[in-house]
Design a protein around this motif. Structure first.
Motif, PDB file in Angstrom:
ATOM      1  N   GLU A 259       7.446   7.659 -10.707  1.00 52.29           N
ATOM      2  CA  GLU A 259       6.440   7.425 -11.785  1.00 52.29           C
ATOM      3  C   GLU A 259       4.975   8.293 -11.500  1.00 52.29           C
ATOM      4  OE1 GLU A 259       5.561   4.823  -8.622  1.00 52.29           O
ATOM      5  OE2 GLU A 259       7.424   5.292  -9.508  1.00 52.29           O
ATOM      6  N   GLN A 260       4.853   8.771 -10.442  1.00 55.01           N
ATOM      7  CA  GLN A 260       3.607   9.287 -10.172  1.00 55.01           C
ATOM      8  C   GLN A 260       3.759  10.962 -10.189  1.00 55.01           C
ATOM      9  OE1 GLN A 260       0.797   8.024 -10.039  1.00 55.01           O
ATOM     10  NE2 GLN A 260       1.677   5.923  -9.890  1.00 55.01           N
ATOM     11  N   ALA A 261       4.960  11.415 -10.693  1.00 50.07           N
ATOM     12  CA  ALA A 261       5.210  12.706 -10.988  1.00 50.07           C
ATOM     13  C   ALA A 261       4.418  13.371 -12.033  1.00 50.07           C
ATOM     14  CB  ALA A 261       6.737  12.939 -11.321  1.00 50.07           C
ATOM     15  N   LEU A 262       3.831  14.649 -11.823  1.00 47.61           N
ATOM     16  CA  LEU A 262       3.213  15.368 -12.988  1.00 47.61           C
ATOM     17  C   LEU A 262       4.227  16.056 -13.882  1.00 47.61           C
ATOM     18  CD1 LEU A 262       0.259  16.852 -10.928  1.00 47.61           C
ATOM     19  CD2 LEU A 262       0.173  14.772 -12.044  1.00 47.61           C
ATOM     20  N   THR A 263       3.718  16.277 -15.120  1.00 53.69           N
ATOM     21  CA  THR A 263       4.611  17.026 -16.146  1.00 53.69           C
ATOM     22  C   THR A 263       4.502  18.879 -15.550  1.00 53.69           C
ATOM     23  OG1 THR A 263       2.849  17.505 -17.556  1.00 53.69           O
ATOM     24  CG2 THR A 263       3.861  15.390 -17.729  1.00 53.69           C
ATOM     25  N   PRO A 264       5.306  19.655 -15.984  1.00 56.87           N
ATOM     26  CA  PRO A 264       5.150  21.080 -15.774  1.00 56.87           C
ATOM     27  C   PRO A 264       3.853  21.639 -16.200  1.00 56.87           C
ATOM     28  CG  PRO A 264       7.274  20.415 -16.429  1.00 56.87           C
ATOM     29  CD  PRO A 264       6.780  19.331 -16.610  1.00 56.87           C
TER      30      PRO A 264
ATOM     31  N   LEU B 114      -4.061   9.059 -11.719  1.00 57.06           N
ATOM     32  CA  LEU B 114      -5.266   9.553 -11.693  1.00 57.06           C
ATOM     33  C   LEU B 114      -5.678  10.299 -13.057  1.00 57.06           C
ATOM     34  CD1 LEU B 114      -5.729  10.238  -7.825  1.00 57.06           C
ATOM     35  CD2 LEU B 114      -7.471   9.209  -9.206  1.00 57.06           C
ATOM     36  N   TRP B 115      -4.451  11.259 -13.246  1.00 60.03           N
ATOM     37  CA  TRP B 115      -4.399  12.068 -14.481  1.00 60.03           C
ATOM     38  C   TRP B 115      -4.695  11.579 -15.638  1.00 60.03           C
ATOM     39  CZ3 TRP B 115      -3.472  17.550 -13.779  1.00 60.03           C
ATOM     40  CH2 TRP B 115      -3.718  18.397 -14.724  1.00 60.03           C
ATOM     41  N   GLU B 116      -3.826  10.360 -15.846  1.00 62.81           N
ATOM     42  CA  GLU B 116      -4.040   9.572 -16.974  1.00 62.81           C
ATOM     43  C   GLU B 116      -5.025   8.613 -17.171  1.00 62.81           C
ATOM     44  OE1 GLU B 116      -0.336   7.176 -17.326  1.00 62.81           O
ATOM     45  OE2 GLU B 116       0.824   9.263 -17.865  1.00 62.81           O
ATOM     46  N   ALA B 117      -5.792   8.522 -16.001  1.00 54.64           N
ATOM     47  CA  ALA B 117      -7.041   7.864 -16.076  1.00 54.64           C
ATOM     48  C   ALA B 117      -8.210   8.711 -16.487  1.00 54.64           C
ATOM     49  CB  ALA B 117      -7.291   7.052 -14.771  1.00 54.64           C
TER      50      ALA B 117
ATOM     51  N   ARG C 274       8.626  15.358  -6.642  1.00 53.04           N
ATOM     52  CA  ARG C 274       8.356  14.015  -5.507  1.00 53.04           C
ATOM     53  C   ARG C 274       9.372  14.086  -4.620  1.00 53.04           C
ATOM     54  NH1 ARG C 274       3.059  11.633  -6.124  1.00 53.04           N
ATOM     55  NH2 ARG C 274       3.971   9.774  -5.411  1.00 53.04           N
ATOM     56  N   ARG C 275      10.131  15.069  -4.089  1.00 52.96           N
ATOM     57  CA  ARG C 275      11.237  15.160  -3.264  1.00 52.96           C
ATOM     58  C   ARG C 275      10.854  16.161  -2.132  1.00 52.96           C
ATOM     59  NH1 ARG C 275      16.521  15.837  -6.358  1.00 52.96           N
ATOM     60  NH2 ARG C 275      17.601  15.174  -4.595  1.00 52.96           N
ATOM     61  N   PRO C 276      11.658  15.989  -0.976  1.00 54.47           N
ATOM     62  CA  PRO C 276      11.508  17.265  -0.029  1.00 54.47           C
ATOM     63  C   PRO C 276      11.699  18.464  -0.652  1.00 54.47           C
ATOM     64  CG  PRO C 276      12.504  15.221   0.919  1.00 54.47           C
ATOM     65  CD  PRO C 276      12.348  15.203  -0.354  1.00 54.47           C
TER      66      PRO C 276
ATOM     67  N   ARG D 220       0.753  -1.237  -0.032  1.00 53.51           N
ATOM     68  CA  ARG D 220      -0.002   0.116   0.021  1.00 53.51           C
ATOM     69  C   ARG D 220       0.921   1.235  -0.070  1.00 53.51           C
ATOM     70  NH1 ARG D 220      -4.697  -2.168   4.319  1.00 53.51           N
ATOM     71  NH2 ARG D 220      -2.480  -2.210   5.512  1.00 53.51           N
ATOM     72  N   ALA D 221       1.976   1.068   0.548  1.00 58.16           N
ATOM     73  CA  ALA D 221       2.988   2.637   0.561  1.00 58.16           C
ATOM     74  C   ALA D 221       3.508   2.611  -0.818  1.00 58.16           C
ATOM     75  CB  ALA D 221       4.169   2.197   1.628  1.00 58.16           C
ATOM     76  N   GLY D 222       3.541   1.510  -1.516  1.00 60.09           N
ATOM     77  CA  GLY D 222       4.012   1.547  -3.014  1.00 60.09           C
ATOM     78  C   GLY D 222       3.088   2.240  -3.960  1.00 60.09           C
ATOM     79  N   ARG D 223       1.647   2.531  -3.583  1.00 64.81           N
ATOM     80  CA  ARG D 223       0.781   3.157  -4.612  1.00 64.81           C
ATOM     81  C   ARG D 223       0.477   4.234  -3.852  1.00 64.81           C
ATOM     82  NH1 ARG D 223      -3.276  -1.582  -3.214  1.00 64.81           N
ATOM     83  NH2 ARG D 223      -4.487  -0.481  -1.310  1.00 64.81           N
ATOM     84  N   ALA D 224       1.471   5.148  -3.301  1.00 65.37           N
ATOM     85  CA  ALA D 224       1.190   6.465  -2.577  1.00 65.37           C
ATOM     86  C   ALA D 224       0.926   7.870  -3.470  1.00 65.37           C
ATOM     87  CB  ALA D 224       2.693   6.785  -1.629  1.00 65.37           C
ATOM     88  N   PHE D 225      -0.172   8.458  -3.183  1.00 63.74           N
ATOM     89  CA  PHE D 225      -0.319   9.650  -3.748  1.00 63.74           C
ATOM     90  C   PHE D 225      -0.291   9.587  -5.403  1.00 63.74           C
ATOM     91  CE2 PHE D 225       0.956  10.492   0.472  1.00 63.74           C
ATOM     92  CZ  PHE D 225       0.319  11.483   0.922  1.00 63.74           C
ATOM     93  N   ARG D 226      -0.978   8.804  -5.908  1.00 70.71           N
ATOM     94  CA  ARG D 226      -1.005   8.412  -7.490  1.00 70.71           C
ATOM     95  C   ARG D 226      -1.570   9.616  -8.221  1.00 70.71           C
ATOM     96  NH1 ARG D 226      -3.290   2.252  -7.889  1.00 70.71           N
ATOM     97  NH2 ARG D 226      -2.479   2.578 -10.053  1.00 70.71           N
ATOM     98  N   CYS D 227      -0.971  10.653  -8.287  1.00 70.41           N
ATOM     99  CA  CYS D 227      -1.263  11.743  -9.143  1.00 70.41           C
ATOM    100  C   CYS D 227      -1.187  11.590 -10.427  1.00 70.41           C
ATOM    101  CB  CYS D 227      -0.485  12.973  -8.635  1.00 70.41           C
ATOM    102  SG  CYS D 227      -0.491  13.680  -7.100  1.00 70.41           S
TER     103      CYS D 227
END
Length: 550
Positions: free
Chosen positions: A477-482, A434-437, A464-466, A424-431
């Motif tokens: 892999e869940q990063a959004l484009t600019p 969700l966008w591609e869906a 996706r970093r501090p 479940r931690a491996g499917r974190a914040f699936r931005c």
């Protein structure tokens, strides 16, 4: 009639397409963009009272909207000692000890931003803080604002000496002997101690809120979806606007709690559309669960501590009925749902409400679209089949990527990940998923949970970093484009509000809510985006922030 605002020598960026418009100037009149064209024609629209700004090639885009924030309650919450920078218990103790030394005898200590990761693998409990709070009435909010630590003296003053039963998913955590550990989970439990703690005056809250909102404007924000209207917050907004101290356009969703009765729901419906020129009640906020860090989320299977196994609503079926009632009344909803079971139940409830309205031939409306648009807030861990349901239901995915950046780790050594387990931690914040869906992904900060500067929120969605870039990305892999990140705080926010016909893009007839940047945010690197200078912000054609030299 002369324009109120004229911007010259600009690059006009359209978040809808990601391209630059073939214009160099913009004019605004009566709160709306009235002209796009060249500098010469724009100058002709200026009169004696017009604000004219030569931007010398700066980039103008639609104003940034934070999709989830708490301006007034956050202003009050952050009046205590800031613990958000404390990474271990030694740092927490040092900060609290310094605050205690400044207290008058018998005065309360308030704090906020306490990260449970500071406790390592030890339980979050007042005893871990050592003697620093001995004899001191203290209440410290954890970073998620869903839990707090109370000192022994604070518990004594509140008459808390054991567990209690609440009408919502809340808990006074006790040890095996039934003694409170100091940890209070969720609002009902926290409010037991808050009820005996001193509160700031209305004037103090108003002054602090004005300070926060001015800083938000300086960060590039022109609007926000405020997810509470508790206490006197609506009166605060009204007073700020009357004093010309409201620099953001705010869409406010008051809470509907599990204990809210039918009369309370009718009052929430009545409040819709009330407000002022820049703030109005539009929607209702609900909670389907709490947080993973606290063990109060609602998961399909319990977390690794055997917690997070139930909803915030003691009877989730009543939540479903409330959603149906609000949908039928044309009221959009925003539901806090972090765990997979919570998100599933919200989507089930929306689907049932939509089907019920279709059967009865009812219509509702949100904004000017004639469609009731519901939202799910946070969506921290969900499986594939849930991801695919958002778009067909027209439900917005309101997400805060900086929560992933700042409070979780790629190696899953953080409290959030340890409680969930690897899968479940491996499917974190699936931005991105969700966008591609096809879902509309709205970005926000949830301030004061995380910092509000919108460029930092967009940067977090991209890398996706501090913020200090000190750790590897969590789920790159869940990063959004600019462009997706920019749209998440402009066109998607407008869509979620049912306002895409008048907000979110620099177009004639749209609101003159504008953010001016030193460079094109789509071409600035992920690591440099948060530091991109904000030169000017305007709301309804009125300048709310102007950097020195502009």
């Amino acid at each position: 009639m002369p324009a109120d605002l004229v911007l010259l020598s600009a690059r006009l960026l359209d978040p809808g397409t990601g391209g630059l418009l073939p214009h160099t100037a913009l004019a605004a009149e009566r709160g709306r963009i009235s002209f796009l064209g060249d500098d010469r024609d724009a100058r002709a629209l200026a009169g004696p009272g017009t604000t004219v700004v030569d931007l010398r090639g700066a980039v103008v885009t639609a104003g940034f909207t934070d999709g989830h924030l708490h301006p007034v309650s956050g202003a009050e919450r952050t009046m205590g000692v800031d613990l958000s920078g404390c990474r271990d218990l030694d740092a927490v103790r040092t900060a609290l000890a310094a605050a205690v030394r400044e207290l008058r005898p018998g005065a309360w200590l308030r704090g906020w931003g306490l990260d449970p990761n500071a406790f390592g693998t030890a339980p979050v409990a007042t005893a871990a803080l050592g003697p620093v709070l001995d004899g001191v009435p203290a209440l410290v909010d954890l970073f998620d604002a869903h839990s707090a630590l109370a000192s022994e003296r604070a518990l004594e003053l509140a008459g808390v000496d054991g567990p209690r039963v609440f009408a919502q998913g809340s808990e006074i955590v006790c040890d095996a002997a039934g003694r409170p550990t100091g940890l209070l989970l969720e609002d009902a439990a926290c409010e037991v101690v808050e009820a005996v703690a001193p509160r700031p005056t209305a004037a103090e809250v108003r002054a602090r809120a004005a300070e926060v909102l001015a800083a938000m404007a300086a960060s590039g924000l022109t609007g926000g979806h405020a997810m509470d209207a508790n206490g006197d917050s609506l009166a605060v907004y009204a007073a700020l606007e009357a004093e010309d101290d409201l620099p953001l356009r705010l869409r406010i969703a008051p809470w509907c709690r599990p204990e809210t009765d039918d009369a309370g729901i009718a009052e929430l419906v009545r409040l819709q559309g009330t407000g002022g020129a820049l703030w109005r009640v539009a929607g209702v906020k609900l909670f389907m669960d709490g947080t993973i860090d606290n063990g109060t989320a609602w998961l399909e299977a319990p977390d690794c501590h055997g917690r997070s196994d139930h909803a915030h609503w003691p009877d989730p079926r009543r939540y479903t009925r409330v959603i149906a009632d609000l949908h039928r009344a044309g009221v959009p909803t925003a539901t806090h749902a972090i765990g997979d079971a919570a998100v599933r139940h919200v989507l089930d409830s929306v689907e049932r409400a939509q089907a019920g309205t279709a059967r009865t031939g009812g219509t509702g409306g949100s904004g000017g679209t004639g469609v009731v648009r519901h939202r799910v807030e946070h969506i921290e861990t969900v499986p594939d089949d849930t991801v695919r349901r958002f778009a067909p239901l027209g439900v917005a995915a309101s997400m805060q990527p900086t929560h992933c950046c700042e409070f979780t780790r790629a190696d899953h050594t953080d409290n959030w990940s340890r409680r969930l387990g690897e899968e479940r931690a491996g499917r974190a914040f699936r931005c991105r998923d969700l966008w591609e869906a096809g879902a509309r992904v709205v970005l926000g900060s949830d301030w004061p949970i995380a910092p509000y500067p919108p460029l930092a929120v967009m940067a977090g969605a991209r890398h996706r970093r501090p913020a200090d870039l000190s750790l590897p990305p969590h789920g790159p892999e869940q990063a959004l484009t600019p462009l997706q990140a920019l749209q998440g705080m402009t066109v998607c926010a407008a869509w979620a509000a049912g306002e895409e016909d008048r907000a979110g893009r620099p177009a004639v007839g749209h609101r003159a809510d504008l953010t001016v940047l030193a460079d094109d945010p789509l071409r600035v690197s992920d690591s440099d985006l948060a530091a991109l200078p904000v030169l000017l912000t305007a709301v309804a054609g009125r300048v709310t922030h102007r950097a020195a030299g502009v």
